[in-house]
Design a protein around this motif. Structure first.
Motif, PDB file in Angstrom:
ATOM      1  N   VAL A 107       0.855  -1.184   0.000  1.00 54.04           N
ATOM      2  CA  VAL A 107       0.000   0.000   0.000  1.00 54.04           C
ATOM      3  C   VAL A 107       0.890   1.232   0.000  1.00 54.04           C
ATOM      4  O   VAL A 107       1.742   1.402   0.863  1.00 54.04           O
ATOM      5  N   ILE A 108       0.681   2.059  -0.981  1.00 56.48           N
ATOM      6  CA  ILE A 108       1.432   3.308  -1.079  1.00 56.48           C
ATOM      7  C   ILE A 108       0.446   4.427  -0.773  1.00 56.48           C
ATOM      8  O   ILE A 108      -0.495   4.657  -1.517  1.00 56.48           O
ATOM      9  N   GLU A 109       0.667   5.080   0.347  1.00 58.32           N
ATOM     10  CA  GLU A 109      -0.239   6.149   0.732  1.00 58.32           C
ATOM     11  C   GLU A 109       0.255   7.470   0.177  1.00 58.32           C
ATOM     12  O   GLU A 109       1.445   7.736   0.147  1.00 58.32           O
ATOM     13  N   ARG A 110      -0.690   8.251  -0.221  1.00 62.02           N
ATOM     14  CA  ARG A 110      -0.346   9.598  -0.678  1.00 62.02           C
ATOM     15  C   ARG A 110      -0.316  10.516   0.527  1.00 62.02           C
ATOM     16  O   ARG A 110      -1.146  10.424   1.412  1.00 62.02           O
ATOM     17  N   HIS A 111       0.622  11.379   0.503  1.00 64.40           N
ATOM     18  CA  HIS A 111       0.665  12.372   1.561  1.00 64.40           C
ATOM     19  C   HIS A 111      -0.326  13.455   1.209  1.00 64.40           C
ATOM     20  O   HIS A 111      -0.378  13.937   0.080  1.00 64.40           O
ATOM     21  N   GLU A 112      -1.115  13.784   2.213  1.00 61.04           N
ATOM     22  CA  GLU A 112      -2.135  14.801   1.972  1.00 61.04           C
ATOM     23  C   GLU A 112      -1.480  16.154   1.755  1.00 61.04           C
ATOM     24  O   GLU A 112      -0.623  16.570   2.508  1.00 61.04           O
ATOM     25  N   GLU A 113      -1.927  16.783   0.696  1.00 57.18           N
ATOM     26  CA  GLU A 113      -1.456  18.127   0.444  1.00 57.18           C
ATOM     27  C   GLU A 113      -2.356  19.076   1.206  1.00 57.18           C
ATOM     28  O   GLU A 113      -3.572  18.962   1.160  1.00 57.18           O
ATOM     29  N   LYS A 114      -1.754  19.956   1.899  1.00 56.62           N
ATOM     30  CA  LYS A 114      -2.534  20.919   2.672  1.00 56.62           C
ATOM     31  C   LYS A 114      -3.107  21.954   1.703  1.00 56.62           C
ATOM     32  O   LYS A 114      -2.377  22.613   0.975  1.00 56.62           O
ATOM     33  N   THR A 115      -4.428  22.023   1.688  1.00 57.27           N
ATOM     34  CA  THR A 115      -5.058  23.029   0.833  1.00 57.27           C
ATOM     35  C   THR A 115      -5.232  24.300   1.640  1.00 57.27           C
ATOM     36  O   THR A 115      -5.524  24.265   2.839  1.00 57.27           O
ATOM     37  N   SER A 116      -5.085  25.395   0.974  1.00 56.35           N
ATOM     38  CA  SER A 116      -5.181  26.675   1.660  1.00 56.35           C
ATOM     39  C   SER A 116      -6.642  27.022   1.925  1.00 56.35           C
ATOM     40  O   SER A 116      -7.552  26.486   1.308  1.00 56.35           O
ATOM     41  N   TRP A 117      -6.856  27.939   2.822  1.00 54.98           N
ATOM     42  CA  TRP A 117      -8.209  28.343   3.157  1.00 54.98           C
ATOM     43  C   TRP A 117      -8.857  29.064   1.983  1.00 54.98           C
ATOM     44  O   TRP A 117     -10.068  29.039   1.835  1.00 54.98           O
ATOM     45  N   VAL A 118      -8.047  29.670   1.115  1.00 51.98           N
ATOM     46  CA  VAL A 118      -8.587  30.359  -0.061  1.00 51.98           C
ATOM     47  C   VAL A 118      -9.203  29.346  -1.018  1.00 51.98           C
ATOM     48  O   VAL A 118     -10.312  29.539  -1.533  1.00 51.98           O
ATOM     49  N   THR A 119      -8.491  28.229  -1.230  1.00 58.62           N
ATOM     50  CA  THR A 119      -9.003  27.198  -2.127  1.00 58.62           C
ATOM     51  C   THR A 119     -10.286  26.599  -1.565  1.00 58.62           C
ATOM     52  O   THR A 119     -11.255  26.389  -2.294  1.00 58.62           O
ATOM     53  N   LYS A 120     -10.309  26.339  -0.280  1.00 58.14           N
ATOM     54  CA  LYS A 120     -11.513  25.791   0.346  1.00 58.14           C
ATOM     55  C   LYS A 120     -12.686  26.758   0.225  1.00 58.14           C
ATOM     56  O   LYS A 120     -13.815  26.349  -0.056  1.00 58.14           O
TER      57      LYS A 120
END
Length: 142
Positions: free
Chosen positions: A90-103
């Protein structure tokens, strides 16, 4: 002594006035034909309106889905099997932190698209209710 009915006392041709009856029946059938053509035209117009509204609502829903699918990250990890063993890795992807602007942009876009879909759906239902109220009248009984 019993009295005879009136229709026995008067003489009519065996088939009566057939030409007059033909003219009367033709005018009646012409009236019904015109009424059916008018109803068919109304149905065509209603079908076109319903089709347009369904396409708009479907387009808005598809756009929202594609927008959300493109902007939100996938949560499922990739599963790869090494050539030499049967154990999956299993290769897990590291979560990319999305900015509050994108959200914020994503949430506003989703809210706007759902609002548009809601308005179109309300317009469609109001149109259906108005057209059903108009078609419940009995125009054939005169």
């Amino acid at each position: 002594m019993a009295t005879l009915p009136k229709n026995i006392l008067t003489f009519e041709e065996p088939f009566g006035d057939t030409n007059g009856r033909k003219v009367e029946l033709k005018s009646t059938t012409e009236g019904y034909r015109r009424l059916l053509e008018e109803k068919l035209e109304d149905l065509k117009i209603d079908a076109a309106e319903i089709g347009k509204q369904a396409i708009v609502i479907g387009g808005v829903i598809a756009a929202v889905y594609l927008l959300v699918d493109a902007l939100l990250p996938e949560d499922e990890p990739e599963i790869k099997v090494k050539n030499g063993s049967n154990v999956p890795v299993v290769i897990e992807r590291h979560e990319e932190k999305t900015s509050w602007v994108t959200k914020a942009v994503v949430s506003y876009a989703v809210t706007w698209a759902l609002g548009m879909a809601r308005e179109k759906l309300i317009d469609y239902l109001a149109t259906q209710q108005n057209s059903n109220a108009g078609t419940n009248t009995n125009e054939t009984s005169k």
